[in-house]
Design a protein around this motif. Structure first.
Motif, PDB file in Angstrom:
ATOM      1  N   CYS A 163      -3.663  -3.749  11.751  1.00 49.93           N
ATOM      2  CA  CYS A 163      -2.453  -4.573  11.740  1.00 49.93           C
ATOM      3  C   CYS A 163      -1.314  -3.981  12.562  1.00 49.93           C
ATOM      4  O   CYS A 163      -0.199  -4.515  12.549  1.00 49.93           O
ATOM      5  N   GLU A 164      -1.555  -2.885  13.265  1.00 53.38           N
ATOM      6  CA  GLU A 164      -0.481  -2.211  13.999  1.00 53.38           C
ATOM      7  C   GLU A 164       0.166  -3.107  15.051  1.00 53.38           C
ATOM      8  O   GLU A 164       1.357  -2.983  15.343  1.00 53.38           O
ATOM      9  N   ILE A 198       0.840  -1.209   0.000  1.00 52.34           N
ATOM     10  CA  ILE A 198       0.000   0.000   0.000  1.00 52.34           C
ATOM     11  C   ILE A 198       0.873   1.257   0.000  1.00 52.34           C
ATOM     12  O   ILE A 198       0.598   2.222  -0.720  1.00 52.34           O
ATOM     13  N   ILE A 199       1.951   1.251   0.787  1.00 55.74           N
ATOM     14  CA  ILE A 199       2.841   2.411   0.849  1.00 55.74           C
ATOM     15  C   ILE A 199       3.587   2.586  -0.469  1.00 55.74           C
ATOM     16  O   ILE A 199       3.748   3.710  -0.971  1.00 55.74           O
ATOM     17  N   THR A 251      -6.752   5.335   3.359  1.00 54.43           N
ATOM     18  CA  THR A 251      -6.566   3.944   2.959  1.00 54.43           C
ATOM     19  C   THR A 251      -5.410   3.304   3.731  1.00 54.43           C
ATOM     20  O   THR A 251      -5.459   2.112   4.063  1.00 54.43           O
ATOM     21  N   VAL A 252      -4.391   4.087   4.011  1.00 59.48           N
ATOM     22  CA  VAL A 252      -3.269   3.587   4.809  1.00 59.48           C
ATOM     23  C   VAL A 252      -3.685   3.434   6.266  1.00 59.48           C
ATOM     24  O   VAL A 252      -3.404   2.416   6.907  1.00 59.48           O
ATOM     25  N   LEU A 253      -4.382   4.451   6.782  1.00 56.61           N
ATOM     26  CA  LEU A 253      -4.780   4.433   8.193  1.00 56.61           C
ATOM     27  C   LEU A 253      -5.747   3.301   8.496  1.00 56.61           C
ATOM     28  O   LEU A 253      -5.706   2.718   9.584  1.00 56.61           O
ATOM     29  N   ARG A 291       1.889   5.402  14.718  1.00 56.09           N
ATOM     30  CA  ARG A 291       0.829   4.430  15.002  1.00 56.09           C
ATOM     31  C   ARG A 291       1.356   3.000  15.088  1.00 56.09           C
ATOM     32  O   ARG A 291       0.676   2.121  15.610  1.00 56.09           O
ATOM     33  N   LEU A 292       2.535   2.762  14.538  1.00 52.14           N
ATOM     34  CA  LEU A 292       3.116   1.415  14.587  1.00 52.14           C
ATOM     35  C   LEU A 292       3.936   1.286  15.867  1.00 52.14           C
ATOM     36  O   LEU A 292       5.146   1.480  15.884  1.00 52.14           O
TER      37      LEU A 292
END
Length: 433
Positions: free
Chosen positions: A125-126, A104-105, A117-119, A175-176
């Motif tokens: 999955c974080e 995605i990135i 879409t990334v968030l 967020r990760l």
């Protein structure tokens, strides 16, 4: 007597009718996206479900419901070209989610792709993402401008090179919360006829956003930014935000354009961080930058591996590094290959080898050590029992001395192997009468 063949029914089959439980499980499989039922099932039923669920289900549904198991193994094997689960902690689920986020990135187009879409993916999955290897970063799409030629009424299209700002990592890294490894390269794969050099470097604004994002990622242990045309100015900015990072252990800035100013910034990092591995291979560091690194190395007590391959430190920088090793007791691996070194540095290194008992591997290949340097290394290695590797390929050291060096290294390796085997052997116990 029951008949087994019903001639008047051409659709009749001898196949056993599925049990009611199997039919119910099949209904769950068919409606899993709308109604994901899993936890209330038995172990056998869960196995049945994971082997039959559609691989096209969105991760927003499956990530929070399905644990490590057959479903994620199927996803990896059928959707990924290469599967090395050992790199991802031997977890199929973690591997698929990390690769999915990477994809995605890598396909994110600034000002076109919605950051949501990334968030959306990160939110589910974080907990599982510990490693990201981003192999490309796309640039904004700009429409070509229509221009006219002088003395010609025809028009032609000429591509306009836009500001090459890439994905903003600020929306991701904070967020990760479990991210430990980040591998980045600012480039575009398969650009074809649209090639432009500035597709293969990060802008200063990219560097600013990345630096701020790295500062928020407190769990990061390995950061690799390579082949991205990073110069001294960008290196200084990144190092400034990595200063006093609580968990960073490995830093890889190889294949960039870092010079002496950037090297001095990195030397400060060595005095304030707990780095164990530093890779500055293929940069523009000369003797001044090497002296700064050497000064930090003489005071450092955590660094175990230093790679300065393919720089320009020359004898002045090589001697400074060697002198620093007289006071350093932690460095195990040192690579000084391809740095325009001569026998002067070889003699300085030889002095280190007679006193330093920590260094285990040194690479001096692709230099001009000549016979004098080779003789000094032979004399030093004959008094050293800890060095296991000493690469002197393409250094103008003659075959006889190269043979003696390899012979001494082999003796050290065998001696250490015997010592290791004795340490691993079970100790005998004796009963007291």
């Amino acid at each position: 007597m029951r008949r087994r063949i019903i001639a008047e029914d051409p659709d009749w089959s001898i196949t056993t009718v599925p049990s009611l439980s199997i039919l119910c499980l099949q209904i769950i499989v068919n409606n899993f996206e709308r109604n994901p039922i899993f936890e209330m099932l038995t172990a056998a039923q869960k196995e049945f479900l994971q082997e039959r669920l559609s691989l096209s289900l969105p991760v927003q549904v499956t990530a929070s419901v399905l644990p490590e198991g057959p479903y994620w193994r199927r996803c990896c094997q059928q959707k990924l070209a290469f599967c090395d689960v050992s790199v991802h902690g031997h977890s199929w689920k973690r591997m698929f989610l990390e690769k999915h986020l990477e994809n995605i990135i890598e396909l994110f187009i600034p000002n076109v792709t919605d950051p949501q879409t990334v968030l959306d993916v990160v939110s589910v999955c974080e907990k599982y993402v510990k490693r990201l290897d981003i192999s490309q970063l796309l640039v904004p799409v700009v429409e070509p401008q229509k221009k006219s030629k002088e003395n010609n009424h025809d028009f032609h299209w000429k591509s306009y090179v836009p500001p090459m700002d890439h994905f903003d990592f600020n929306i991701l890294l904070q967020r990760l919360t479990n991210l430990e490894e980040l591998h980045l390269v600012y480039r575009i794969k398969q650009c074809g006829m649209n090639f432009a050099w500035n597709m293969f470097e990060m802008t200063y604004r990219d560097c600013e956003t990345l630096a701020k994002a790295l500062q928020t990622c407190k769990t990061l242990k390995l950061f690799r930014l390579h082949q991205s045309h990073m110069d001294d100015r960008k290196c200084q900015l990144l190092v400034k935000h990595l200063m006093d990072h609580p968990s960073l252990e490995e830093l890889d800035f190889s294949h960039n354009k870092i010079g002496d100013i950037g090297a001095r910034a990195i030397s400060k990092l060595l005095t304030r961080n707990k780095l164990q591995t530093l890779n500055l291979c293929n940069n523009l560091i000369s003797c001044q930058g090497a002296r700064a690194i050497a000064l930090a190395l003489s005071k450092n007590c955590t660094l175990e591996s230093l790679n300065l391959l393919l720089n320009m430190i020359k004898d002045e920088g090589g001697q400074a590094i060697a002198e620093a090793l007289l006071n350093n007791t932690t460095l195990h691996n040192l690579n000084l290959g391809g740095n325009y070194l001569t026998s002067v540095t070889a003699e300085a290194v030889s002095k280190v080898l007679t006193e330093n008992t920590t260094l285990q591997s040194i690479n001096l290949s692709c230099n001009q050590l000549c016979e004098v340097g080779g003789e000094a290394l032979v004399a030093a290695l004959s008094q050293n029992s800890t060095i296991k590797e000493c690469d002197v390929h393409l250094t103008q050291v003659d075959d006889q001395r190269s043979f003696l060096i390899n012979k001494l290294l082999w003796a050290n390796q065998m001696s250490q192997l015997k010592t290791q085997r004795k340490g691993d052997a079970p100790q005998k116990t004796f009963a007291l009468n």
